[in-house]
Scaffold this motif. Sequence first.
Motif, PDB file in Angstrom:
ATOM      1  N   LYS A 218      60.178  35.655  72.112  1.00  0.00           N
ATOM      2  CA  LYS A 218      60.474  35.624  73.522  1.00  0.00           C
ATOM      3  C   LYS A 218      59.327  36.502  74.565  1.00  0.00           C
ATOM      4  O   LYS A 218      58.750  36.164  75.466  1.00  0.00           O
ATOM      5  N   ALA A 219      59.046  38.206  73.106  1.00  0.00           N
ATOM      6  CA  ALA A 219      58.193  38.967  74.244  1.00  0.00           C
ATOM      7  C   ALA A 219      56.995  37.503  73.931  1.00  0.00           C
ATOM      8  O   ALA A 219      55.568  38.262  74.696  1.00  0.00           O
ATOM      9  N   LEU A 220      56.794  37.478  72.859  1.00  0.00           N
ATOM     10  CA  LEU A 220      54.877  36.738  72.750  1.00  0.00           C
ATOM     11  C   LEU A 220      55.089  35.837  73.895  1.00  0.00           C
ATOM     12  O   LEU A 220      53.568  35.524  74.345  1.00  0.00           O
ATOM     13  N   ASP A 221      56.138  34.860  74.557  1.00  0.00           N
ATOM     14  CA  ASP A 221      56.099  34.058  75.937  1.00  0.00           C
ATOM     15  C   ASP A 221      55.337  35.244  76.826  1.00  0.00           C
ATOM     16  O   ASP A 221      55.091  34.503  77.690  1.00  0.00           O
ATOM     17  N   ALA A 226      51.769  35.920  81.095  1.00  0.00           N
ATOM     18  CA  ALA A 226      50.661  36.726  81.771  1.00  0.00           C
ATOM     19  C   ALA A 226      49.453  36.289  82.046  1.00  0.00           C
ATOM     20  O   ALA A 226      48.591  36.426  83.367  1.00  0.00           O
ATOM     21  N   GLY A 227      48.840  34.850  81.162  1.00  0.00           N
ATOM     22  CA  GLY A 227      47.652  34.076  81.311  1.00  0.00           C
ATOM     23  C   GLY A 227      46.076  35.627  81.519  1.00  0.00           C
ATOM     24  O   GLY A 227      46.442  36.697  80.870  1.00  0.00           O
ATOM     25  N   SER A 228      45.624  35.041  82.185  1.00  0.00           N
ATOM     26  CA  SER A 228      44.049  35.615  82.039  1.00  0.00           C
ATOM     27  C   SER A 228      44.043  36.895  82.853  1.00  0.00           C
ATOM     28  O   SER A 228      43.346  37.852  83.251  1.00  0.00           O
ATOM     29  N   SER A 229      45.858  36.634  83.553  1.00  0.00           N
ATOM     30  CA  SER A 229      45.626  38.314  84.770  1.00  0.00           C
ATOM     31  C   SER A 229      46.087  39.512  83.369  1.00  0.00           C
ATOM     32  O   SER A 229      46.132  40.676  84.064  1.00  0.00           O
ATOM     33  N   PHE A 230      46.348  39.287  82.688  1.00  0.00           N
ATOM     34  CA  PHE A 230      46.702  40.139  81.283  1.00  0.00           C
ATOM     35  C   PHE A 230      44.826  40.458  80.756  1.00  0.00           C
ATOM     36  O   PHE A 230      45.256  39.517  79.969  1.00  0.00           O
ATOM     37  N   PRO A 231      44.300  41.605  80.070  1.00  0.00           N
ATOM     38  CA  PRO A 231      43.385  41.088  79.743  1.00  0.00           C
ATOM     39  C   PRO A 231      43.687  40.993  77.771  1.00  0.00           C
ATOM     40  O   PRO A 231      44.785  41.162  77.428  1.00  0.00           O
ATOM     41  N   LYS A 232      42.401  40.273  77.472  1.00  0.00           N
ATOM     42  CA  LYS A 232      42.698  39.724  75.942  1.00  0.00           C
ATOM     43  C   LYS A 232      42.652  40.199  75.219  1.00  0.00           C
ATOM     44  O   LYS A 232      43.395  40.284  74.359  1.00  0.00           O
ATOM     45  N   ASP A 233      42.403  41.548  75.443  1.00  0.00           N
ATOM     46  CA  ASP A 233      42.178  43.005  73.990  1.00  0.00           C
ATOM     47  C   ASP A 233      42.898  43.423  74.277  1.00  0.00           C
ATOM     48  O   ASP A 233      44.077  43.722  72.995  1.00  0.00           O
ATOM     49  N   GLU A 234      44.239  43.746  75.100  1.00  0.00           N
ATOM     50  CA  GLU A 234      44.852  44.231  75.383  1.00  0.00           C
ATOM     51  C   GLU A 234      46.176  43.256  75.045  1.00  0.00           C
ATOM     52  O   GLU A 234      47.258  43.394  74.234  1.00  0.00           O
ATOM     53  N   ALA A 235      46.149  42.060  74.981  1.00  0.00           N
ATOM     54  CA  ALA A 235      47.641  41.278  74.772  1.00  0.00           C
ATOM     55  C   ALA A 235      47.449  40.940  72.914  1.00  0.00           C
ATOM     56  O   ALA A 235      48.612  41.099  72.526  1.00  0.00           O
TER      57      ALA A 235
END
Length: 267
Positions: A218-221, A226-235
């Motif tokens: 559920k957390a990973l989903d 969040a897609g592109s609105s969340f930085p890849k490094d942070e993800a």
Amino acid sequence: MALYLRRAMRLRNTIPTTVYHRNSNTQTCSISHFLLFHNHQTFDSQNRAPFPSFASLRDSRRGFAKGKKSKDDSGGSTIELAPNIGPSVKESASSQMDAAIVALSRELAKLRTGRASAGMLDHIIVETEGVKMQLNHLAVVSVIDSKTLSVNPYDPNTVKALERAIVSSPLGLNPKVDGERLIAAIPPLTKEHMQAMCKVVAKSSEDVKQSIRRARQKALDTIKKAGSSFPKDEAKRLEKEIDELTKKFVKSADELCKAKEKEIAQG
């Protein structure tokens, strides 16, 4: 008038004579008329702001056009930043996983082993005066020794109801009334009972691990949505933290179950 004449004499050689064509007859304007016109133009040029050049107009037009496409740093346009979902996602996953561990602890406490435990009677439902309640809401359970429990009701009138509930439970106990309390002796476990209890522990362990994995998924989903609105490094960093959290709670579940199996084996 004399001033006009002197100025005319100085400018005669440099100023071309203005010629008007009227009815094919050429007439030369008077010097005084020219001087009046020249003085009027001089006055206007001194009191009127110079007209911008074509180049400046072109640059201004280009700058205006570019300004419409560029972002206004002074507040003309608003740039919405994606909220930091990391803490909330991690906190939610941790809360769900912790709840699964708490539920496992309660389930394991219900299983009878060869040793007396104050919490082993908590899950028993007692019906008194038409109302069903958990035993721990009606009495205090204490350990007399490793093989004996004492059940002390808040209301002495509920002793019989407590006795019936304990006898009918799957724990295999047969308590005795001792004044205003009950004394329950814990019989030794048979081999068959030990095996059955170990199977229950294994099933409980698998159930709680599935709950922990569901919380992880559920957390990973949520991170993926969040897609592109969340930085890849942070993800990626957050996904790694969620995985570490999952391993931590799975390890806790394994430790609880192994401890319970050891307790059952000791009889």
